[in-house]
Design a protein around this motif. Structure first.
Motif, PDB file in Angstrom:
ATOM      1  N   ASN A  67       0.885  -1.695  -0.348  1.00 47.50           N
ATOM      2  CA  ASN A  67       0.344  -0.362   0.229  1.00 47.50           C
ATOM      3  C   ASN A  67       1.174   1.640  -0.109  1.00 47.50           C
ATOM      4  OD1 ASN A  67      -1.947   1.434  -0.321  1.00 47.50           O
ATOM      5  ND2 ASN A  67      -2.843   1.301   1.895  1.00 47.50           N
ATOM      6  N   GLU A  68       1.416   0.863  -1.330  1.00 45.95           N
ATOM      7  CA  GLU A  68       2.550   2.524  -0.715  1.00 45.95           C
ATOM      8  C   GLU A  68       4.164   2.502  -0.107  1.00 45.95           C
ATOM      9  OE1 GLU A  68       0.768   5.913  -2.555  1.00 45.95           O
ATOM     10  OE2 GLU A  68      -0.859   4.742  -3.249  1.00 45.95           O
ATOM     11  N   SER A  69       3.613   1.604   1.293  1.00 47.96           N
ATOM     12  CA  SER A  69       4.784   1.477   2.066  1.00 47.96           C
ATOM     13  C   SER A  69       5.787   0.351   1.357  1.00 47.96           C
ATOM     14  CB  SER A  69       4.085   1.760   3.202  1.00 47.96           C
ATOM     15  OG  SER A  69       3.569   2.723   3.651  1.00 47.96           O
ATOM     16  N   PRO A  70       6.874   0.743   1.924  1.00 47.54           N
ATOM     17  CA  PRO A  70       7.921  -0.595   1.318  1.00 47.54           C
ATOM     18  C   PRO A  70       7.848  -1.491   2.914  1.00 47.54           C
ATOM     19  CG  PRO A  70       8.966   1.998   0.982  1.00 47.54           C
ATOM     20  CD  PRO A  70       7.571   2.641   1.414  1.00 47.54           C
ATOM     21  N   THR A  71       8.039  -2.381   2.404  1.00 47.85           N
ATOM     22  CA  THR A  71       7.814  -3.985   3.333  1.00 47.85           C
ATOM     23  C   THR A  71       9.065  -4.536   2.853  1.00 47.85           C
ATOM     24  OG1 THR A  71       5.849  -3.324   3.682  1.00 47.85           O
ATOM     25  CG2 THR A  71       6.244  -5.477   4.784  1.00 47.85           C
ATOM     26  N   THR A  72      10.508  -4.446   3.799  1.00 43.08           N
ATOM     27  CA  THR A  72      11.324  -5.886   4.155  1.00 43.08           C
ATOM     28  C   THR A  72      10.808  -6.515   4.705  1.00 43.08           C
ATOM     29  OG1 THR A  72      12.590  -3.912   2.809  1.00 43.08           O
ATOM     30  CG2 THR A  72      13.717  -5.077   4.063  1.00 43.08           C
TER      31      THR A  72
END
Length: 179
Positions: free
Chosen positions: A111-116
């Motif tokens: 949702n437009e937030s980078p997840t790592t």
């Protein structure tokens, strides 16, 4: 010759990993919360709906409602799902929340937030010690969420910094997998 053909057929099938999270109606997770408005919170799965052969679960998490499912990519969340007529069965748009399996350092947009994906981490909380998959969601401007998930148990530990640096930490106290 038959054994060779049987082995060839078995090896040609796609091997799928177990889902990261096991959802079913009645499952609950109770957390001890530090830095939040409540000292304890209980999240739960309250409903299931099938759309085009895929099971979607209504997850009530910290008072908010999410429709979640397992996919071949990992845990997904539906966007604009069941918002109108409760009987409406549309195919939802999906957002990949927790990729599983994933490689350490692998990043995707949630949702437009980078997840790592950060790898495995041993986490000890009031409910016990767990080997967890750790995910870091960068929400910008110093805001983030770190979720540590034990396979088939759920979120064991979550740390979030939001709204000007306020930190909230949730630790699993107990979970129930009522089937």
């Amino acid at each position: 010759m038959r054994i060779f053909l049987l082995l060839l057929v078995l090896l040609s099938q796609t091997i799928r990993a177990e889902p990261l999270l096991y959802f079913h109606v009645g499952a609950t997770w109770t957390y001890q919360v530090e830095g939040g408005h409540q000292e304890t919170v209980t999240n739960r799965v309250s409903e299931i709906r099938a759309v085009n052969g895929k099971n979607w679960y209504k997850l009530i998490e910290y008072g908010e409602v999410f429709w979640v499912a397992n996919s071949e990519k990992g845990q997904v969340e539906a966007v604009n799902f069941f918002e109108g007529n409760p009987g409406q069965l549309e195919v939802p748009e999906e957002i990949l929340v927790f990729k599983y399996p994933a490689k350490i350092g692998e990043t995707w947009n949630n949702n437009e937030s980078p997840t790592t994906y950060s790898g495995l981490e041993k986490i000890t909380v009031p409910a016990g010690s767990f080997e967890c998959h750790s995910y870091y969601i960068d929400m910008g401007q110093g805001n983030y969420s770190k979720s540590c998930i034990a396979v088939n148990i759920g979120v064991v530990y979550n740390e979030a910094v939001l709204k000007g640096g306020a930190k909230e930490v949730s630790r699993l106290i107990k979970y129930e997998q009522k089937i």
